[in-house]
Design a protein around this motif. Sequence first.
Motif: not given
Length: 318
Positions: A24-26, A35, A52, A54, A114, A117, A131
């Motif tokens: 997971v990223t953002n 997130l 994660v 991020a 991602s 947002n 994103t």
Amino acid sequence: MDSSSSSSSSAAAGAGAPEPVVLVTNDDGIDAPGLRFLVDQLVAARRFRVLVCAPDTDRSGVSHSITWRPALRCKRVDIDGATAFAASGTPADCASLGISGKLFNGLVPDLVVSGINVGNNCGYHVVYSGTVGGAREAFLYGIPALAMSYDWVAGQSSANDLKMAAEVVIPLINTVMVEIKNGTYPRGSFLNIDIPTDAAHHKGYKITKQGKYMARIGWEQTVYKKPAVESYQTANMDIDSEKDSEQDTSSENDLLFKRVLVRRSYDEEEGDDMDHKSLVDGYITVTPLGALSRAEADVVPYYKACLSRLADNSSSSL
């Protein structure tokens, strides 16, 4: 067979298989509620190993920018059920590092997500979106990826809506992961997903096309003021709120200008299958995207004719 025995059989069948890995990223930053709610849902599903990586601060609107010369600083962050790092780079940096095998001791994710947002990423906003940039970076390196955004409305939406948005996308993530594990997931695109404002009463998932929706931005001169420090910030263009940078080095002698929303524009031929219209109509939009930006086919003959005239003019001038 009743549901309990079916669940037991499924668990037994998959007992020997490794858990699929989701990164997971953002772009809103590692402390962003979108997130955190998404990670909570992935962990609660008990089907994935959750990683994660991020940005350590808000990096909204940075598109697909990357950090080239400076080294990235990574710091371990405590998120229950996940292995998490905050990095000093952009969303594309975080996705790249997260899939490299260098950050997570050789572990490479099966899927990159991602988001979620704050603010939709429909239409031309895809160009600006960090994103989408994070998801696109994973896609460029052969990792299936999803960009996820919630259509936040200032003064109406709340953190609880983001939590609901995280809940309603889990079935889609589950389905994509099954396709990946079965070897049937197409590798020629990644998905841009937008969740409607009333996520709890969405009308279902809908495959859509990228339209031409855009929040048109202008500029206004402003006066110097000491930067404020906020616990959570977002620079998404669809949120009518002012953002002050914590690293603002402005002085009273500088000319200062801020972005302001002028108007929102729409595709004149916005059809029922376009992303923004479908989102406003209450659907969770699923828009396949590629990495290449191609012009409309009907302009190619025009440019060929232009180049032909250019060649003719060049020859006649010799």
